[in-house]
Write an enzyme that holds these catalytic residues in place. Structure first.
Site, PDB file in Angstrom:
ATOM      1  N   ASP A  41     -72.931 -25.255 -78.334  1.00 42.14           N
ATOM      2  CA  ASP A  41     -74.295 -24.720 -78.493  1.00 42.14           C
ATOM      3  C   ASP A  41     -75.295 -25.692 -77.861  1.00 42.14           C
ATOM      4  O   ASP A  41     -76.164 -26.242 -78.538  1.00 42.14           O
ATOM      5  CB  ASP A  41     -74.635 -24.483 -79.969  1.00 42.14           C
ATOM      6  N   HIS A  88     -72.605 -37.212 -82.050  1.00 37.41           N
ATOM      7  CA  HIS A  88     -71.771 -36.285 -82.819  1.00 37.41           C
ATOM      8  C   HIS A  88     -70.693 -35.604 -81.947  1.00 37.41           C
ATOM      9  O   HIS A  88     -69.502 -35.747 -82.191  1.00 37.41           O
ATOM     10  CB  HIS A  88     -72.638 -35.173 -83.426  1.00 37.41           C
TER      11      HIS A  88
HETATM   12  O1  RIB Z   1     -74.508 -31.976 -87.061  1.00 39.49           O
HETATM   13  C1  RIB Z   1     -74.400 -32.238 -85.684  1.00 39.49           C
HETATM   14  C2  RIB Z   1     -73.997 -31.007 -84.931  1.00 39.49           C
HETATM   15  O2  RIB Z   1     -75.013 -30.022 -85.034  1.00 39.49           O
HETATM   16  C3  RIB Z   1     -73.837 -31.266 -83.420  1.00 39.49           C
HETATM   17  O3  RIB Z   1     -72.875 -30.387 -82.897  1.00 39.49           O
HETATM   18  C4  RIB Z   1     -75.189 -30.917 -82.866  1.00 39.49           C
HETATM   19  O4  RIB Z   1     -75.121 -30.484 -81.509  1.00 39.49           O
HETATM   20  C5  RIB Z   1     -75.561 -29.759 -83.739  1.00 39.49           C
HETATM   21  O5  RIB Z   1     -74.962 -28.603 -83.200  1.00 39.49           O
HETATM   22 CA    CA Z   2     -73.367 -29.015 -80.915  1.00 37.02          CA
END
Ligand code: RIB
Ligand code: CA
Length: 303
Positions: free
Chosen positions: A8, A238
């Protein structure tokens, strides 16, 4: 390994895709897109922009626009920006989406590469749940599902209990954890072990004017969001951590346990131990210094 990133994009998604493009162990065969940081149409447009920037020849298949059980969805533009790529106001439409949906592509390639395909899901898990419904043999065919998501017995980031990807579609996530898929969950337990600093992004931009320069540009919005919530030293990597876990799982401390996702109003989206569920691997920590060094080394090789 044959890899699909379900994404995303999303600023940290862009970092993760750039990293994956530089790992010799990865043969990226497709991107599939989902709502989350952005509307799914923006996710697809951003994914095609990133694919073009990286010079990749991979299809982008569009997936779910809404969470299970919802008839609308509005992204939080304050985290990844109005168009999902920081303060970039206009992201060009480059190329077209694949004719298949994300779920159709996922089940087709899992059957094409039985037990070899790895899917790295770095957004809400709706497309994965859709693929399980579309083809009951998807769970048996897939080699591994590596998820960026969840917070196991640690605080969440979008609520005190839930991590954002799980929170954005708790029903789909719970179905995925019940499916018996071979899962490695890389959640906040691991991804909050380290931060990327403004200086890291400056270094990326200096070493890699095109790709690093793009990541440096879009990171400023993300760094600004984290400063606004009291994290002044940098931003978590992340999604890139999940990509690293696809190739070097041994760098992650893990425990094996069944999980369910809370659907209770006050804790919705929490990832909770459930011994009645098929066991999955849960990352409880990672070598943060190694992760940052690996990311910096690979991305600075880009043009
Ligand atoms: O909590 C972090 C996640 O949420 C990552 O994938 C960031 O891109 C959002 O989608
Ligand atoms: Ca993400």
């Amino acid at each position: 390994m044959k890899l699909i990133i379900d994404t995303d994009p999303g600023i940290d998604d862009a970092i993760a895709i750039a990293l994956a493009s530089r790992l010799a162990q990865i043969d990226m065969v497709a991107l599939t897109t989902v709502f989350g940081n952005t509307f799914v149409r923006q996710s697809s447009r951003n994914a095609r922009y990133i694919v073009d920037l990286l010079g990749l020849d991979v299809p982008v298949a569009e997936g779910a626009a809404l969470p299970y059980g919802a008839d609308s969805y509005t992204p939080s533009a304050n985290v990844h920006g109005p168009e999902g790529l920081g303060d970039i106001q206009t992201v060009p439409e480059i190329g077209e989406n694949a004719s298949e949906t994300a779920a159709e592509l996922l089940v087709r390639l899992a059957a094409t590469y039985p037990k070899q395909l790895v899917v790295c899901a770095i957004g809400p898990l709706t497309n994965i749940a859709d693929a399980l419904k579309l083809d009951p043999s998807f769970a048996a065919n897939l080699g591994q599902l590596v998820i960026m998501g969840g917070a196991f017995e640690v605080p969440g980031n979008i609520t005190p209990h839930a991590e954002a990807n799980i929170f954005h579609d708790p029903l789909a996530a719970d179905q995925v954890f019940a499916s018996g898929l071979p899962i490695l969950m890389v959640g906040l337990n691991a991804t909050l072990q380290t931060l990327l600093t403004a200086q890291d992004f400056t270094r990326l931009g200096e070493a890699s004017p095109e790709t690093g320069g793009f990541l440096d540009q879009i990171s400023k919005f993300y760094l600004g969001f984290y400063r606004s919530v009291g994290v002044a030293a940098g931003c978590p990597m992340h999604d890139a951590a999940a990509v690293l876990a696809c190739v070097w799982p041994e760098r992650f401390r893990t425990k094996t346990i069944g999980l369910r996702v809370s659907l209770d109003a006050d804790t919705i989206g929490a990832t909770i131990a459930d011994v009645s569920r098929p066991p999955v691997q849960v990352a409880t920590g990672m070598d943060g210094d190694w992760a940052v060094a690996k990311l910096m080394a690979r991305i600075t090789e880009l043009p």
